[in-house]
Design a protein around this motif. Sequence first.
Motif, short mmCIF file in Angstrom:
data_model
loop_
_atom_site.label_atom_id
_atom_site.label_comp_id
_atom_site.label_asym_id
_atom_site.label_seq_id
_atom_site.Cartn_x
_atom_site.Cartn_y
_atom_site.Cartn_z
N ASN A 1 1.22 -1.27 -0.49
CA ASN A 1 0.17 0.12 -0.43
C ASN A 1 0.62 1.46 0.00
O ASN A 1 2.48 1.34 0.58
N TYR A 2 0.19 2.29 -0.34
CA TYR A 2 1.54 3.20 -0.64
C TYR A 2 -0.08 4.35 -0.70
O TYR A 2 -0.91 4.68 -0.97
N GLU A 3 0.76 6.10 -0.24
CA GLU A 3 -0.70 7.32 0.23
C GLU A 3 -0.05 7.43 -1.20
O GLU A 3 1.13 7.98 -1.65
N VAL A 4 -1.37 8.59 -1.41
CA VAL A 4 -0.97 9.68 -2.83
C VAL A 4 -1.65 10.92 -2.07
O VAL A 4 -2.54 11.44 -1.74
N ASN A 5 -0.48 12.00 -1.79
CA ASN A 5 -0.78 13.07 -1.55
C ASN A 5 -1.35 14.12 -2.47
O ASN A 5 -0.07 15.29 -2.42
N ALA A 6 -2.36 14.74 -3.27
CA ALA A 6 -2.31 15.14 -4.43
C ALA A 6 -1.74 16.75 -3.60
O ALA A 6 -1.22 17.34 -4.55
N SER A 7 -2.27 17.06 -2.75
CA SER A 7 -1.51 18.50 -2.58
C SER A 7 -0.45 19.28 -2.77
O SER A 7 0.38 19.99 -2.84
N ASP A 8 0.15 17.83 -1.10
CA ASP A 8 1.14 17.57 -1.35
C ASP A 8 2.34 17.96 -2.62
O ASP A 8 3.35 18.22 -3.06
N TYR A 9 1.82 17.03 -3.65
CA TYR A 9 2.88 17.56 -5.00
C TYR A 9 2.84 17.77 -5.59
O TYR A 9 3.04 18.99 -6.19
N LEU A 10 1.59 18.96 -5.57
CA LEU A 10 1.25 20.06 -5.99
C LEU A 10 2.29 21.18 -5.87
O LEU A 10 2.55 22.20 -6.08
N GLN A 11 1.98 21.92 -4.44
CA GLN A 11 2.69 22.66 -3.10
C GLN A 11 4.80 22.45 -4.05
O GLN A 11 4.75 23.30 -4.24
N LYS A 12 4.77 21.26 -3.47
CA LYS A 12 6.20 20.57 -4.44
C LYS A 12 6.08 21.28 -5.94
O LYS A 12 7.23 21.77 -6.56
N GLY A 13 5.22 20.64 -6.40
CA GLY A 13 5.62 21.87 -8.06
C GLY A 13 5.33 22.88 -7.77
O GLY A 13 6.70 23.43 -8.82
#
Length: 218
Positions: A22-34
Motif C-alpha cells: 500500500n502507499y499514499e497519494v498526497n495530491a496537494s503536497d505534490y502540487l505544492q512541491k511542484g
Amino acid sequence: MAPFDFGQKVDTAQFDKLIEGNYEVNASDYLQKGWEMFKGNIGEFIGFTLVVFAASLVISKLGAFGSLLFSALAAPLYAGFSIAAFRILSGKSLQFSDFFKGFNYFLPLFLAGLASGIIVSVGLALLLLPGIYLAVGYMLTTLLVIDHRMEFWQAMETSRKIVTKNWFAFFIFALLLFLVNVLGIIALGVGLLVTIPITSCAAAIAYKEIVGLHSTEW
C-alpha cells in the motif's frame, strides 16, 4: 538510450512490493512541491513551455499532416518537463537543453502515446468507465519509460498495476491536475505557461515519492 530503440524489458519484481502493498497519494503536497520547483526554475520552465506552444502553433498550420506530426512529437516534448523535474529532484544542474532529452526516448514514448490513446478512446466510446480507468491507470507510463528505459507496453501495464492499487486517490490527483490546467486556460491561456510546468512537476514528484527514482542519468 537511442531515439529509435524500443526500450528494454525490466524485471518487474522491484515493483511487486509496491503493487501488493500500500502507499499514499498526497495530491496537494505534490502540487505544492511542484509549485516550489517551478518557482526555483521559472525562466527555464516558461521558456520551454513557450517552445512547445510555438511548435504546436507552427505545426497546426500544416493541416492534417501537422496533426500527425504533432501527435508524434507531443510525447517526447512533454516528457522534457519530467526529465527536468527528475534532474532537479536528484540534485543535478538543469540546462535548457535537458528539456529536449525526451527525444532520446522517442520510439517508446511515441508508441506508448499511440497505444494508450487508442485503448482509452475505445474504452471511453464503449462504456466510458473503462476509458476513465485506463486513462488514470496509464499516468505513470512516460515516467517509467524515462526512468527505466522500459519498452512501451510493459511501461503501460506496470503503470496500470501500480495505479490500480490506489486508483481512486490517483483519480483525485489526475482530476486536480486537470482543474489546475483549466484555470490556466481560463486565464486567457497565458496561465498555461505556469500550470503546465507545475502539474508536470507535480506528477514527476508523485512518481519519485511513490515509486522512487531508479536511474541517475536522464
